[in-house]
Design a protein around this motif. Structure first.
Motif, short mmCIF file in Angstrom:
data_model
loop_
_atom_site.label_atom_id
_atom_site.label_comp_id
_atom_site.label_asym_id
_atom_site.label_seq_id
_atom_site.Cartn_x
_atom_site.Cartn_y
_atom_site.Cartn_z
N GLY A 189 0.79 -1.23 0.00
CA GLY A 189 0.00 0.00 0.00
C GLY A 189 0.82 1.27 0.00
O GLY A 189 0.33 2.33 0.40
N GLY A 190 2.07 1.17 -0.44
CA GLY A 190 2.92 2.36 -0.54
C GLY A 190 3.36 2.87 0.83
O GLY A 190 3.34 2.17 1.83
N TRP A 191 3.77 4.12 0.84
CA TRP A 191 4.21 4.77 2.08
C TRP A 191 2.99 5.18 2.90
O TRP A 191 1.98 5.61 2.36
N ASP A 192 3.10 5.06 4.21
CA ASP A 192 1.99 5.38 5.11
C ASP A 192 2.02 6.88 5.41
O ASP A 192 2.95 7.38 6.03
N GLU A 193 0.97 7.58 5.00
CA GLU A 193 0.92 9.03 5.14
C GLU A 193 0.48 9.49 6.53
O GLU A 193 0.32 10.69 6.76
N ASP A 194 0.30 8.53 7.45
CA ASP A 194 0.14 8.93 8.85
C ASP A 194 1.43 9.57 9.36
O ASP A 194 1.41 10.39 10.28
N LEU A 246 10.52 12.40 17.38
CA LEU A 246 9.92 11.94 18.63
C LEU A 246 8.45 11.57 18.43
O LEU A 246 7.98 10.54 18.93
N ILE A 247 7.74 12.39 17.68
CA ILE A 247 6.32 12.13 17.42
C ILE A 247 6.15 10.85 16.60
O ILE A 247 5.28 10.03 16.88
N THR A 315 -5.45 11.39 19.24
CA THR A 315 -4.60 10.79 18.20
C THR A 315 -3.13 11.00 18.53
O THR A 315 -2.77 11.99 19.16
N TRP A 316 -2.31 10.04 18.07
CA TRP A 316 -0.86 10.19 18.21
C TRP A 316 -0.25 10.89 17.00
O TRP A 316 0.93 11.20 16.99
N LEU A 317 -1.04 11.14 15.99
CA LEU A 317 -0.50 11.72 14.76
C LEU A 317 -0.03 13.15 14.97
O LEU A 317 -0.60 13.91 15.76
N SER A 318 0.99 13.52 14.22
CA SER A 318 1.43 14.91 14.18
C SER A 318 0.35 15.76 13.52
O SER A 318 -0.32 15.29 12.58
N ASN A 323 -3.41 13.01 7.57
CA ASN A 323 -4.45 12.16 8.12
C ASN A 323 -4.86 12.56 9.54
O ASN A 323 -5.67 11.86 10.17
N HIS A 324 -4.33 13.66 10.03
CA HIS A 324 -4.72 14.14 11.36
C HIS A 324 -6.22 14.45 11.34
O HIS A 324 -6.72 15.06 10.39
#
Length: 328
Positions: A189-194, A246-247, A315-318, A323-324
């Motif tokens: 599925g390619g690179w994860d954009e999260d 870090l994130i 969410t842990w996303l930056s 996808n935030h």
């Protein structure tokens, strides 16, 4: 140099953001490659540098394909955009702060063609100071999460990896130079954009591993990598990129662990970051006139802001990730 060919062997995909000088050197090194063993194209994705240099480079390097992204959407998003525009059967993701020649490209390409179980291959990276970057890389886990953990488990960890016939099989390879078959790329599925920046290469390698593929490094060939040249421009940029490191560790854990393991690992990283950045930040306050120490102050407050927003947003996303949940 092969262009406008229906069946292209390799698409060299480069994601750029305000690294024009490095990119110029990289493209000039690619332009010297004249191989009869493979055909290739070059796809450059600029993550909206907004400094008027995109048109200059597009005009200067007419033999290459340039695409402008809609914004600074992160490394993973830029790579995926480049892959969508690419026509090759293999994708070489390459940092703009690298110098490459025909030899490493041919060796990686030949190795991947001959070994179908290999999902990803890379090679040695020689920095401008004449030192090789470490090739033995581990997936984040209880035994590798922090430096002290790795030191305690050093003997056991190193016993997992050995070089045989100039091939090393680490857990993951750097996205600075990463060759993957299009079939494997589509399969995972390619690179994860999260991930906005950092750990996306760790996660990509993990997805390959989860599907039974192997990750390899060829130790008998190399590229030159001016490590950090495409991201560490000044203290403001450094504070952003180091914060994202870090994130992204949190994002990786979120993707690859569940249940009690997920909770414990996230907790350990939070505590470690808060204590370490507080201590270094306190020193930074005392020596605020020293840029490298002042940087720790920014990092501490950046992480406080991140953890507060993570609790509020769930969410842990930056917040830089496309996808935030609160992304407009």
């Amino acid at each position: 140099m092969i262009i406008d060919k229906l069946n292209i062997d390799i698409s060299i995909i480069i994601v750029n953001y305000k690294s024009w000088k490095h990119l110029e050197n990289c493209l000039e090194s690619i332009d010297k490659i004249l191989s009869k063993n493979f055909s290739f194209e070059v796809v450059v994705v600029d993550n909206c540098s907004s400094d008027n240099m995109f048109k200059v480079f597009k005009k200067k390097f007419l033999q290459f394909n340039f695409f402008e992204n809609t914004g600074n959407n992160g490394f993973a998003n830029g790579c995926n955009l480049g892959a969508k525009k690419a026509k090759g059967n293999y994708f070489l993701f390459l940092n703009p702060d690298t110098i490459i020649s025909e030899e490493p490209l041919l060796k990686m390409y030949s190795f991947l063609k001959e070994n179908k179980r290999i999902g990803v291959v890379s090679c040695n990276q020689l920095n401008t100071n004449g030192f090789y970057e470490k090739n033995v890389r581990f997936f984040p886990s209880f035994s590798t999460l922090f430096g002290v953990f790795r030191a305690i488990n050093k003997k056991k960890l190193n016993s997992k990896f050995s070089v045989k016939n100039y091939v090393l099989y680490p857990d993951w390879v750097s996205g600075a130079v990463l060759l993957i078959n299009k079939i494997w790329f589509d399969k995972i599925g390619g690179w994860d954009e999260d991930f906005w920046m950092y750990y996306e290469d760790v996660n990509l390698s993990k997805k390959v591993s989860n599907l039974g593929g192997r990750v390899a490094v060829l130790t008998d060939t190399e590229i030159i990598h001016n490590h950090g040249g495409s991201s560490r421009i000044n203290i403001k940029t450094a504070s952003i990129t180091k914060t994202e490191v870090l994130i992204s560790k949190h994002v990786y854990i979120r993707h690859n662990y569940t249940g009690i393991k997920h909770f414990i690992l996230q907790f350990l990283v939070v505590i470690h970051n808060l204590i370490e950045k507080f201590l270094f930040g306190a020193i930074g306050v005392l020596f605020f006139f020293i840029p490298k120490l002042r940087l720790n102050v920014y990092l501490y407050f950046n992480m406080i802001k991140y953890y507060a927003s993570s609790l509020l947003d769930g969410t842990w996303l930056s917040y830089r990730s496309l996808n935030h949940p609160n992304k407009n």
